[in-house]
Write a protein that holds these residues in place. Structure first.
Motif, short mmCIF file in Angstrom:
data_model
loop_
_atom_site.label_atom_id
_atom_site.label_comp_id
_atom_site.label_asym_id
_atom_site.label_seq_id
_atom_site.Cartn_x
_atom_site.Cartn_y
_atom_site.Cartn_z
N THR A 1 -7.82 19.81 -4.41
CA THR A 1 -6.58 20.10 -3.69
C THR A 1 -5.37 19.75 -4.55
O THR A 1 -5.44 18.90 -5.44
N ASN A 2 -4.24 20.38 -4.24
CA ASN A 2 -3.03 20.19 -5.03
C ASN A 2 -2.47 18.78 -4.91
O ASN A 2 -1.83 18.28 -5.82
N LYS A 3 -2.69 18.14 -3.78
CA LYS A 3 -2.12 16.81 -3.58
C LYS A 3 -3.10 15.69 -3.93
O LYS A 3 -2.68 14.61 -4.30
N GLY A 4 -4.40 15.93 -3.78
CA GLY A 4 -5.35 14.87 -4.05
C GLY A 4 -5.17 13.72 -3.07
O GLY A 4 -4.38 13.79 -2.14
N ILE A 5 -5.92 12.63 -3.26
CA ILE A 5 -5.78 11.50 -2.35
C ILE A 5 -5.77 10.15 -3.07
O ILE A 5 -5.40 9.15 -2.50
N GLY A 6 -6.19 10.10 -4.32
CA GLY A 6 -6.28 8.83 -5.03
C GLY A 6 -5.33 8.77 -6.20
O GLY A 6 -4.23 9.32 -6.16
N THR A 7 -5.76 8.11 -7.25
CA THR A 7 -4.97 8.01 -8.48
C THR A 7 -5.73 8.68 -9.63
O THR A 7 -6.90 8.37 -9.86
N ALA A 8 -5.07 9.59 -10.31
CA ALA A 8 -5.63 10.22 -11.50
C ALA A 8 -4.97 9.60 -12.72
O ALA A 8 -3.75 9.47 -12.78
N ILE A 9 -5.78 9.21 -13.70
CA ILE A 9 -5.28 8.62 -14.94
C ILE A 9 -5.62 9.59 -16.07
O ILE A 9 -6.76 10.04 -16.19
N LEU A 10 -4.63 9.94 -16.88
CA LEU A 10 -4.85 10.94 -17.91
C LEU A 10 -4.17 10.57 -19.21
O LEU A 10 -3.29 9.70 -19.23
N VAL B 1 -9.55 10.37 -15.44
CA VAL B 1 -10.27 9.41 -14.61
C VAL B 1 -9.62 9.38 -13.24
O VAL B 1 -8.39 9.31 -13.13
N HIS B 2 -10.42 9.45 -12.20
CA HIS B 2 -9.91 9.42 -10.84
C HIS B 2 -10.41 8.15 -10.16
O HIS B 2 -11.59 7.82 -10.21
N ILE B 3 -9.50 7.43 -9.51
CA ILE B 3 -9.86 6.28 -8.68
C ILE B 3 -9.50 6.65 -7.25
O ILE B 3 -8.35 6.98 -6.96
N MET B 4 -10.49 6.62 -6.36
CA MET B 4 -10.24 7.08 -4.99
C MET B 4 -10.98 6.24 -3.97
O MET B 4 -11.90 5.48 -4.31
N PRO C 1 0.81 -1.23 0.00
CA PRO C 1 0.00 0.00 0.00
C PRO C 1 0.84 1.28 0.00
O PRO C 1 0.30 2.37 -0.23
N ASP C 2 2.13 1.17 0.24
CA ASP C 2 2.99 2.35 0.21
C ASP C 2 3.38 2.76 -1.21
O ASP C 2 4.08 3.75 -1.40
N THR C 3 2.94 1.97 -2.21
CA THR C 3 3.31 2.27 -3.60
C THR C 3 2.16 2.92 -4.37
O THR C 3 2.08 2.80 -5.59
N LEU C 4 1.29 3.63 -3.65
CA LEU C 4 0.18 4.32 -4.29
C LEU C 4 0.69 5.32 -5.33
O LEU C 4 1.63 6.07 -5.07
N ILE C 5 0.08 5.32 -6.51
CA ILE C 5 0.48 6.21 -7.60
C ILE C 5 -0.51 7.37 -7.69
O ILE C 5 -1.72 7.16 -7.79
N SER C 6 0.00 8.61 -7.65
CA SER C 6 -0.86 9.79 -7.68
C SER C 6 -1.42 10.06 -9.07
O SER C 6 -2.60 10.36 -9.23
N GLU C 7 -0.56 9.99 -10.09
CA GLU C 7 -0.99 10.23 -11.46
C GLU C 7 -0.35 9.21 -12.39
O GLU C 7 0.82 8.85 -12.23
N LEU C 8 -1.14 8.77 -13.35
CA LEU C 8 -0.68 7.84 -14.37
C LEU C 8 -1.08 8.35 -15.74
O LEU C 8 -2.24 8.74 -15.93
N LEU D 1 -13.98 15.90 -2.89
CA LEU D 1 -13.46 17.26 -2.77
C LEU D 1 -11.95 17.25 -2.62
O LEU D 1 -11.24 18.07 -3.22
N LEU D 2 -11.43 16.31 -1.82
CA LEU D 2 -9.98 16.24 -1.61
C LEU D 2 -9.24 15.91 -2.90
O LEU D 2 -8.17 16.44 -3.17
N GLU D 3 -9.81 15.02 -3.71
CA GLU D 3 -9.13 14.61 -4.94
C GLU D 3 -9.23 15.68 -6.03
O GLU D 3 -8.28 15.94 -6.75
#
Length: 299
Positions: free
Chosen positions: A278-287, A261-264, A218-225, A273-275
């Motif tokens: 905010t500048n940091k977000g909390i999940g993974t954004a795919i673009l 696409v956001h996965i959170m 779980p420490d390998t969460l990806i913010s953006e892909l 709202l957090l994703e």
């Protein structure tokens, strides 16, 4: 922290959200609502508050919801058996009848919550206006009954609702060419609808934080892909379990025009709202490749 500091902190949050509000004002965002956030009443309230806020600051949100856990509960309650093949519910005619009743019940409960917050909402299914046309879906080559694979989306009824300032809430039920009723995987429905309305964003509320580079860490969460990176993760066998079809759906949605696409994790209060704001977000954004990256580098 004194009262003035508290107020200044609130102001800073609003200022941080400003560029996102400007960028996505009047843009369509599809929210696929499912998982624990649907069965925990407190989480449900917070998700609906998030979607209503998106509407009130100028987004055009659409909710596409599932209801698998509630369907299973009612199938058990009436003494029927629940069977799955390849992760898909075997849906005979009696099960389809229960599923449609349950999904419509869930649908109207969400409409009611939205209405309580002062926003006009209309709950519909894919049968309304012939919105979701399907073929029979097989699972591992087996006929699993009234489970549909979307072949066509007619978004006219969705556009009509958006243009008249309603927030559409859609349950994943469709019809085939003979007007038989079919249950549809809610992830599939959300992706197909997002493509059909050229959504700027598609947000998945799930029961995990996002996409991991190592599915067991779980420490390998990806913010953006970007798209290429997401495909490499799939081809490299890094994605497993329920995330594999979800990520495949995300890739398909981006290929067909959805911008992001956001996965959170829907278990986190106000995750939308957090994703999104905010500048940091909390999940993974795919673009898509070449798309603007929003998040700070140290996330």
């Amino acid at each position: 922290m004194n009262n003035l500091d508290n107020e200044m902190a609130k102001a800073q949050v609003l200022i941080e959200a400003l560029p996102y509000i400007q960028k996505f004002n009047r843009k369509i965002i599809v929210v696929k609502y499912g998982g624990s956030a649907m069965v925990d009443e407190e989480l449900k309230k917070k998700v609906i508050e998030d979607v209503v806020l998106l509407k009130l600051v100028g987004f055009k949100p659409i909710i596409v919801h599932g209801g698998g856990k509630e369907i299973s509960r009612w199938v058990d309650k009436v003494g029927m058996e629940t069977n799955f093949v390849g992760g898909l519910r075997v849906t005979d005619a009696p099960t389809m009848e229960v599923a449609e009743m349950v999904l419509n019940k869930v649908n109207k409960s969400l409409v009611n919550l939205i209405s309580q917050l002062g926003v006009k909402s209309v709950g519909i299914s894919g049968k309304d206006g012939g919105m979701l046309k399907v073929d029979k879906k097989l699972s591992q080559g087996q006929d699993i009954g009234f489970v549909g694979e979307i072949k066509e989306v007619d978004p006219k009824v969705i556009y009509t609702l958006l243009e008249n300032d309603f927030l559409p809430v859609i349950c994943p039920i469709g019809i085939d060419d003979s007007f038989n009723t079919y249950n549809i995987n809610a992830d599939d429905a959300a992706c197909a609808i997002a493509r059909a309305v050229n959504a700027e964003k598609l947000a998945f509320l799930t029961d995990i934080e996002g996409v991991y580079r190592d599915k067991d860490d779980p420490d390998t969460l990806i913010s953006e892909l970007v798209l290429d990176e997401a495909e490499e993760l799939i081809n490299g066998g890094c994605i497993g379990g329920g995330m594999l079809p979800k990520l495949t759906n995300c890739i398909d949605a981006i290929r067909q025009g959805v911008s992001r696409v956001h996965i959170m994790d829907g278990r986190i209060p106000h995750c939308l709202l957090l994703e999104i704001f905010t500048n940091k977000g909390i999940g993974t954004a795919i673009l898509n490749k070449g798309a603007e990256r929003f998040y700070v580098a140290d996330k």
